[in-house]
Design an enzyme around this catalytic site. Structure first.
Site, PDB file in Angstrom:
ATOM      1  N   GLY A 107       0.799  -1.232   0.000  1.00 45.93           N
ATOM      2  CA  GLY A 107       0.000   0.000   0.000  1.00 45.93           C
ATOM      3  C   GLY A 107       0.824   1.272   0.000  1.00 45.93           C
ATOM      4  O   GLY A 107       0.297   2.362   0.211  1.00 45.93           O
ATOM      5  N   LEU A 108       2.130   1.151  -0.256  1.00 45.28           N
ATOM      6  CA  LEU A 108       2.985   2.350  -0.218  1.00 45.28           C
ATOM      7  C   LEU A 108       3.391   2.817  -1.621  1.00 45.28           C
ATOM      8  O   LEU A 108       4.336   3.595  -1.774  1.00 45.28           O
ATOM      9  CB  LEU A 108       4.220   2.108   0.660  1.00 45.28           C
ATOM     10  CG  LEU A 108       3.918   1.776   2.125  1.00 45.28           C
ATOM     11  CD1 LEU A 108       5.211   1.636   2.932  1.00 45.28           C
ATOM     12  CD2 LEU A 108       3.036   2.847   2.773  1.00 45.28           C
ATOM     13  N   SER A 113       5.353   3.826  -8.273  1.00 46.15           N
ATOM     14  CA  SER A 113       6.627   4.542  -8.186  1.00 46.15           C
ATOM     15  C   SER A 113       7.679   3.936  -9.135  1.00 46.15           C
ATOM     16  O   SER A 113       8.379   4.674  -9.838  1.00 46.15           O
ATOM     17  CB  SER A 113       7.083   4.493  -6.720  1.00 46.15           C
ATOM     18  OG  SER A 113       8.356   4.984  -6.576  1.00 46.15           O
ATOM     19  N   ASP A 154      -2.413   6.764  -6.869  1.00 48.33           N
ATOM     20  CA  ASP A 154      -1.017   6.389  -6.581  1.00 48.33           C
ATOM     21  C   ASP A 154      -0.078   7.121  -7.528  1.00 48.33           C
ATOM     22  O   ASP A 154       0.931   7.695  -7.111  1.00 48.33           O
ATOM     23  CB  ASP A 154      -0.803   4.876  -6.787  1.00 48.33           C
ATOM     24  CG  ASP A 154      -1.446   4.042  -5.693  1.00 48.33           C
ATOM     25  OD1 ASP A 154      -2.320   4.570  -5.001  1.00 48.33           O
ATOM     26  OD2 ASP A 154      -1.066   2.865  -5.545  1.00 48.33           O
TER      27      ASP A 154
END
Ligand code: PMV
Length: 322
Positions: A107-108, A113, A154
């Site tokens: 969840g990061l 990314s 995100d």
């Protein structure tokens, strides 16, 4: 020539899941980074090196590498193919090295990314002059493979950094809390499968639509109030709203025993609020409170074997430099 990109991770402060259905959300970029290094390869081949997991794939072209790479990495090939097709360039004779400090499937924002790091670095290497909005589109396409129906929160957060108020299909804006805003991020030690959790939530929507609508509606309402409290610096109120949001996420069946236990310890030890962040059913928990309390809580979690990280927002977003 050598290009390096650096892209933060993210945590969602309010509105996960509801954001998939058009409700507002608030997210925060965090200073854990994915890095991509792209340079010429004198061996006339493409090398794709996933440094964090110590796996390297080499081939004469992308088709060749695609046959060697495990299917859970196929989004990287899709991203490179799309870039090549759109700009009519043959991607070859390069070395690409990807690494990340972000815990995967937690969840990061590790997936968003790393995708953004790849697209930013490769496009800079070929001088494509992509705007952030273009990078967003390429990276979101890649995400659809692993994720199904991403809201875009995100990717937007990892690209632009800061604390963002985000609603699908609308312009986002940065939220500026007046004082240092810190959260404690704690890993449950459980990987989650975002695609699976999203499809469980979709099933609830299909089977109990009235219940679902009332839950996501309330999440959207609390998210809007949370923005006002954040910009006024009323962090105690923000914490209460986080607890309300956590209750609603439990009603969506995306919490679990470990998340509930971590939240309970945090609240018993003086936190203002604590909730899961991201898809849930594992992943991470975020906790808000006074710095002194958060440090105390962090020690308790550490002694119980839960990795944690006290952090404020990353303000840079994605950067690629030669
Ligand atoms: O991938 P995760 O665990 O950070 O979850 C993203 C947040 C969701 O709202 C569950 C999905 C989405 O695309 O917004």
């Amino acid at each position: 020539m050598r290009v390096t990109s650096k892209v933060p991770g993210k945590c969602i402060l309010f509105g996960e899941h509801a954001v998939v259905y058009g409700f507002p959300s608030i997210s925060m970029a965090i200073p854990l980074n994915s890095t991509c290094i792209v340079e010429e390869n004198k061996l006339n081949s493409i090398e794709l090196n996933f440094k964090t997991i110590n796996k390297k794939y080499e081939g004469s072209n992308l088709v060749d590498i695609e046959q060697k790479i495990p299917s859970n990495y196929s989004q990287f090939i899709l991203g490179l193919n799309s870039l090549g097709n759109k700009f009519d360039i043959e991607i070859k004779d390069i070395r690409i090295e990807l690494s990340s400090d972000i815990i995967p499937n937690a969840g990061l924002g590790s997936s968003a990314s790393t995708s953004i790091a790849l697209i930013s670095a490769v496009s800079e290497f070929y001088g494509l002059n992509l705007k952030k909005a273009d990078i967003f589109n390429f990276a979101l396409e890649m995400e659809k493979i692993t994720h199904g129906n991403p809201s875009g929160i995100d990717h937007t957060t990892c690209l632009y950094g800061n604390i963002l108020f985000y609603q699908k299909g609308k312009p986002f804006h940065i939220v500026y809390p007046p004082d240092d805003f810190q959260v404690l991020i704690t890993y449950t030690n459980q990987e989650h499968d975002t695609k699976e959790v999203i499809s469980n939530v979709k099933r609830l929507k299909d089977e109990k639509s009235h219940l679902f609508d009332s839950i996501v509606d309330k999440i959207g309402f609390y998210t809007e109030i949370a923005e006002l409290e954040l910009v006024s610096g009323n962090y105690e109120e923000v914490g209460k709203l986080m607890n309300f949001n956590q209750d609603l996420l439990s009603q969506l069946n995306v919490s679990n025993e470990t998340i509930d236990k971590i939240n309970e310890i945090a609240l018993k030890n003086g936190a203002y609020g604590s909730k899961l962040t991201g898809a849930g059913l594992g992943g991470c928990v975020i906790t808000l409170g006074e710095e002194k309390e958060l440090k105390k809580i962090a020690k308790i979690f550490k002694s119980q074997g839960y990795w944690n990280f006290l952090t404020t927002q990353d303000k840079n977003g994605a950067i690629a430099t030669k």
